[in-house]
Structure formats: structure tokens, C-alpha cells
Motif scaffolding. Structure first.
Motif, PDB file in Angstrom:
ATOM      1  N   LEU A 189       0.871  -1.171   0.000  1.00  0.00           N
ATOM      2  CA  LEU A 189       0.000   0.000   0.000  1.00  0.00           C
ATOM      3  C   LEU A 189       0.910   1.223   0.000  1.00  0.00           C
ATOM      4  O   LEU A 189       1.682   1.431   0.940  1.00  0.00           O
ATOM      5  CB  LEU A 189      -0.902   0.011   1.232  1.00  0.00           C
ATOM      6  CG  LEU A 189      -1.816   1.229   1.402  1.00  0.00           C
ATOM      7  CD1 LEU A 189      -2.761   1.376   0.210  1.00  0.00           C
ATOM      8  CD2 LEU A 189      -2.611   1.141   2.702  1.00  0.00           C
ATOM      9  N   ILE A 235      -1.562  -1.217  -4.239  1.00  0.00           N
ATOM     10  CA  ILE A 235      -2.572  -0.165  -4.266  1.00  0.00           C
ATOM     11  C   ILE A 235      -1.847   1.143  -3.986  1.00  0.00           C
ATOM     12  O   ILE A 235      -1.145   1.261  -2.984  1.00  0.00           O
ATOM     13  CB  ILE A 235      -3.684  -0.397  -3.226  1.00  0.00           C
ATOM     14  CG1 ILE A 235      -4.549  -1.596  -3.642  1.00  0.00           C
ATOM     15  CG2 ILE A 235      -4.555   0.853  -3.061  1.00  0.00           C
ATOM     16  CD1 ILE A 235      -5.659  -1.922  -2.664  1.00  0.00           C
ATOM     17  N   THR A 236      -2.000   2.092  -4.878  1.00  0.00           N
ATOM     18  CA  THR A 236      -1.347   3.392  -4.728  1.00  0.00           C
ATOM     19  C   THR A 236      -2.385   4.466  -4.469  1.00  0.00           C
ATOM     20  O   THR A 236      -3.355   4.592  -5.218  1.00  0.00           O
ATOM     21  CB  THR A 236      -0.557   3.755  -6.003  1.00  0.00           C
ATOM     22  OG1 THR A 236       0.347   2.700  -6.314  1.00  0.00           O
ATOM     23  CG2 THR A 236       0.216   5.047  -5.792  1.00  0.00           C
ATOM     24  N   MET A 237      -2.191   5.210  -3.416  1.00  0.00           N
ATOM     25  CA  MET A 237      -3.073   6.330  -3.096  1.00  0.00           C
ATOM     26  C   MET A 237      -2.294   7.628  -3.273  1.00  0.00           C
ATOM     27  O   MET A 237      -1.238   7.814  -2.663  1.00  0.00           O
ATOM     28  CB  MET A 237      -3.596   6.216  -1.664  1.00  0.00           C
ATOM     29  CG  MET A 237      -4.436   4.978  -1.412  1.00  0.00           C
ATOM     30  SD  MET A 237      -5.380   5.060   0.146  1.00  0.00           S
ATOM     31  CE  MET A 237      -4.068   5.371   1.327  1.00  0.00           C
ATOM     32  N   ALA A 263      -8.997   9.057   2.535  1.00  0.00           N
ATOM     33  CA  ALA A 263      -8.543   8.342   1.341  1.00  0.00           C
ATOM     34  C   ALA A 263      -8.458   6.841   1.595  1.00  0.00           C
ATOM     35  O   ALA A 263      -8.799   6.023   0.733  1.00  0.00           O
ATOM     36  CB  ALA A 263      -7.181   8.882   0.907  1.00  0.00           C
ATOM     37  N   THR A 264      -8.014   6.468   2.787  1.00  0.00           N
ATOM     38  CA  THR A 264      -7.893   5.050   3.128  1.00  0.00           C
ATOM     39  C   THR A 264      -9.253   4.408   3.309  1.00  0.00           C
ATOM     40  O   THR A 264      -9.487   3.274   2.869  1.00  0.00           O
ATOM     41  CB  THR A 264      -7.052   4.882   4.408  1.00  0.00           C
ATOM     42  OG1 THR A 264      -5.819   5.585   4.252  1.00  0.00           O
ATOM     43  CG2 THR A 264      -6.751   3.412   4.672  1.00  0.00           C
ATOM     44  N   GLU A 265     -10.161   5.113   3.958  1.00  0.00           N
ATOM     45  CA  GLU A 265     -11.516   4.573   4.135  1.00  0.00           C
ATOM     46  C   GLU A 265     -12.185   4.348   2.783  1.00  0.00           C
ATOM     47  O   GLU A 265     -12.908   3.360   2.585  1.00  0.00           O
ATOM     48  CB  GLU A 265     -12.337   5.520   5.002  1.00  0.00           C
ATOM     49  CG  GLU A 265     -11.913   5.500   6.477  1.00  0.00           C
ATOM     50  CD  GLU A 265     -12.612   6.551   7.317  1.00  0.00           C
ATOM     51  OE1 GLU A 265     -13.161   7.509   6.714  1.00  0.00           O
ATOM     52  OE2 GLU A 265     -12.599   6.427   8.554  1.00  0.00           O
ATOM     53  N   ALA A 266     -11.938   5.248   1.837  1.00  0.00           N
ATOM     54  CA  ALA A 266     -12.528   5.102   0.506  1.00  0.00           C
ATOM     55  C   ALA A 266     -11.969   3.889  -0.236  1.00  0.00           C
ATOM     56  O   ALA A 266     -12.674   3.259  -1.030  1.00  0.00           O
ATOM     57  CB  ALA A 266     -12.286   6.371  -0.314  1.00  0.00           C
ATOM     58  N   ARG A 267     -10.715   3.549   0.033  1.00  0.00           N
ATOM     59  CA  ARG A 267     -10.081   2.416  -0.656  1.00  0.00           C
ATOM     60  C   ARG A 267     -10.060   1.148   0.185  1.00  0.00           C
ATOM     61  O   ARG A 267      -9.481   0.144  -0.229  1.00  0.00           O
ATOM     62  CB  ARG A 267      -8.634   2.786  -1.023  1.00  0.00           C
ATOM     63  CG  ARG A 267      -8.479   3.985  -1.946  1.00  0.00           C
ATOM     64  CD  ARG A 267      -9.091   3.744  -3.323  1.00  0.00           C
ATOM     65  NE  ARG A 267      -8.495   2.644  -4.025  1.00  0.00           N
ATOM     66  CZ  ARG A 267      -7.366   2.722  -4.743  1.00  0.00           C
ATOM     67  NH1 ARG A 267      -6.717   3.884  -4.822  1.00  0.00           N
ATOM     68  NH2 ARG A 267      -6.912   1.674  -5.376  1.00  0.00           N
ATOM     69  N   LEU A 268     -10.696   1.191   1.353  1.00  0.00           N
ATOM     70  CA  LEU A 268     -10.613   0.058   2.271  1.00  0.00           C
ATOM     71  C   LEU A 268     -11.097  -1.255   1.661  1.00  0.00           C
ATOM     72  O   LEU A 268     -10.444  -2.297   1.832  1.00  0.00           O
ATOM     73  CB  LEU A 268     -11.380   0.375   3.553  1.00  0.00           C
ATOM     74  CG  LEU A 268     -11.097  -0.552   4.751  1.00  0.00           C
ATOM     75  CD1 LEU A 268      -9.616  -0.596   5.080  1.00  0.00           C
ATOM     76  CD2 LEU A 268     -11.883  -0.078   5.975  1.00  0.00           C
ATOM     77  N   ALA A 270     -10.911  -2.251  -1.404  1.00  0.00           N
ATOM     78  CA  ALA A 270      -9.868  -2.709  -2.313  1.00  0.00           C
ATOM     79  C   ALA A 270      -8.646  -3.202  -1.544  1.00  0.00           C
ATOM     80  O   ALA A 270      -7.999  -4.183  -1.936  1.00  0.00           O
ATOM     81  CB  ALA A 270      -9.466  -1.579  -3.266  1.00  0.00           C
ATOM     82  N   ILE A 271      -8.331  -2.534  -0.439  1.00  0.00           N
ATOM     83  CA  ILE A 271      -7.190  -2.957   0.381  1.00  0.00           C
ATOM     84  C   ILE A 271      -7.456  -4.327   0.986  1.00  0.00           C
ATOM     85  O   ILE A 271      -6.588  -5.214   0.964  1.00  0.00           O
ATOM     86  CB  ILE A 271      -6.906  -1.918   1.484  1.00  0.00           C
ATOM     87  CG1 ILE A 271      -6.453  -0.588   0.873  1.00  0.00           C
ATOM     88  CG2 ILE A 271      -5.844  -2.439   2.455  1.00  0.00           C
ATOM     89  CD1 ILE A 271      -6.411   0.557   1.863  1.00  0.00           C
TER      90      ILE A 271
END
Length: 284
Positions: A189, A235-237, A263-268, A270-271
């Protein structure tokens, strides 16, 4: 031979913006997803060290406000100007710096004391650059203070740091988002920030910024593609900020932590999905 690690967090350069990592790791911890290793570049190494040392987000922001502030760059070296104007007469060398680093060292020592990289709660890899060759150098053992001082040794601003016989400078020079330093991780990540392009070019500094930003952004994309081709799950943010944030804008730290959190919650999802996948091996 060391076994590959499962989950790495990579924190790229970005000045004070890199403190968004605190919000990111806060969300991961809430979900029980702490990384096996943290990789940090430039200011990302500084904030990564606070995470690796086990500081909570609010405490880390308090420490970081003292560590990463504009006044660490205000101690001028009186010999810098004559060395630039009369390099031969005043002995301009590869150790040239515009600023004195005593305040930087004092702040780092206050924050980390004699802690060593290998003794942190979460293993930390600090990326730097060999000033003589341009090669990326990853530090995973030794003094945290020395490693971080090398990590923020921006050319011209601060002098290089000698570690293990090499003159080391800011890792930004060789790899702004050093996923390659986590090549043994199955899942990565990465948190980084695009280098902004100037809106107009009306002075030499902005022309230089245009060139360096283009080179930086292209290098990041090339490294991401290479890592993906090697079979890593990545996964790149790269969050977009809603306001302008200066390099040493400490007042923006709470906002930036929240940016990382959102940003992390939005991609959680996928993570979570990435971490549930089995690693793939690249085909030669």
C-alpha cells in the motif's frame, strides 16, 4: 535467504503532505491491518518513523509539528554565499549546504534519542541516495537519527550524511515513491503525492520546477509499472488536496491526517481484497 513479507506500507516524498500517512495507518490499525514493514522516503521517512515507534496520530502530530517546521531551514551558513560566488577561493566542495543542520539534529535527537531502526516496533526502511553515484540506498539498521537526517538531506539545502562510507542525500533524488525497497513484500500500500506542475512559467525557478516535476511524476509511474509487472499486488493512493499546502505548513497537519484517513476509508474494500489475494510470481 529472507522470506518475503506479507504487507508493506510505502510512504513517498511530499514534505508536510506525507503526514497523511498517520491517518492512513490509523484506519488500517482500526481494521487490524498493521503492516509488517514501513518504507519511507524523505519526509515520508520522518513520519513513518513516528508510526514505527508506536505513536498515536495525535501524539505524532504534536511531535511532527516540532520536527518539520520552517525554522529548521533558517540557520544560514555564513560561508555559503562566498562559496557560491568564489568557489575556488572559498573551497566549494561536495559537502556544500546553504543551511546549518544543528537545529535539525537537535529536533531529531529530542524525538528519537538513541533508538535504532532495528529496535522500532514496526521495522522501518529509510530510503536515501548515494550522492556520488545516484544509486538508491536503503537503511534498515543503525541510528534512526542518522538515517532520518540523511533522508531529508535535500541537495543544496543540507549537506550529505556519511553512513557506512557513503555520502547519502534525500531519497527523493533516486526514487520519490520507493516501492522497490519493498520488493520482498507480497502486498504493498503506497501513499504519495504528484509533484505539482506550475500554472505558468514566468521565471527561471518555475521553469526548473516544470522540468523536475515532470521527471518526478514519470519516474513514479515507471516504478509502479515495473513493480506490478513483477507480480506484486499494489494499491497506490495519491490524494488530491482541496487547499494549497506549503512544504512546511504545520498548521495543515490535522487536515492532512484527515485526508489520509478519508482516502484510506474510501479504498478500504480494495485494500481488504488485495490482502486476501495470494501472491503471483512474475514469469521470466
Amino acid at each position: 535467504m529472507n522470506r518475503p513479507i506479507n504487507f508493506a506500507v510505502v510512504l513517498g516524498s511530499g514534505g508536510v503532505r506525507s503526514i497523511a500517512a498517520l491517518g492512513m495507518v490509523e484506519v488500517l490499525a482500526r481494521e487490524g491491518l498493521m503492516p509488517n514493514v514501513i518504507v519511507g522516503c524523505s519526509a515520508g521517512a520522518l513520519f513513518g518513523a513516528l508510526i514505527a515507534a508506536g505513536h498515536r496520530a495525535d501524539e505524532a502530530v504534536r511531535i511532527a509539528t516540532n520536527l518539520w517546521s520552517a525554522d529548521i531551514t533558517r540557520q544560514r551558513r555564513w560561508r555559503a554565499l562566498p562559496q557560491m560566488l568564489w568557489p575556488q577561493l572559498c573551497r566549494f566542495t561536495a559537502d556544500f549546504a546553504l543551511r546549518d543542520d544543528r537545529r535539525v539534529m537537535q529536533r531529531l535527537e529530542q524525538a528519537f534519542g538513541d533508538i535504532r531502526l532495528e529496535d522500532l516496533r514496526v521495522p522501518l526502511r529509510v530510503t536515501t541516495t548515494d550522492a556520488a553515484t545516484g544509486d538508491a540506498v536503503v537503511l534498515s539498521h543503525g541510528s534512526v537519527v542518522e538515517a532520518l537526517r540523511a533522508a531529508v538531506a535535500l541537495p543544496f539545502m543540507f549537506s550529505a550524511v556519511r553512513i557506512n562510507g557513503r555520502r547519502l542525500i534525500d531519497g527523493f533524488v533516486s526514487d520519490p515513491l520507493p516501492i522497490s525497497a519493498a520488493a520482498d513484500a507480497h502486498h504493498v500500500l503506497a501513499l504519495g503525492f504528484a509533484s505539482p506542475m506550475p500554472h505558468r512559467v514566468d521565471r527561471p525557478a518555475r521553469m526548473l520546477a516544470q522540468v523536475t516535476s515532470a521527471m518526478t511524476n514519470n519516474l513514479v509511474q515507471a516504478r509502479l509499472q515495473a513493480a506490478a509487472a513483477n507480480g506484486q499486488h499494489i494499491i497506490t493512493m495519491m490524494p488530491t488536496l482541496e487547499r494549497r499546502v506549503g512544504l512546511f505548513d504545520t498548521e495543515a497537519m490535522p487536515y492532512l491526517v484527515d485526508v489520509g484517513r478519508r482516502a484510506t476509508e474510501a479504498r478500504l474494500p480494495a485494500i481488504m481484497a488485495m490482502l486476501s489475494r495470494r501472491p503471483q510470481l512474475a514469469v521470466a
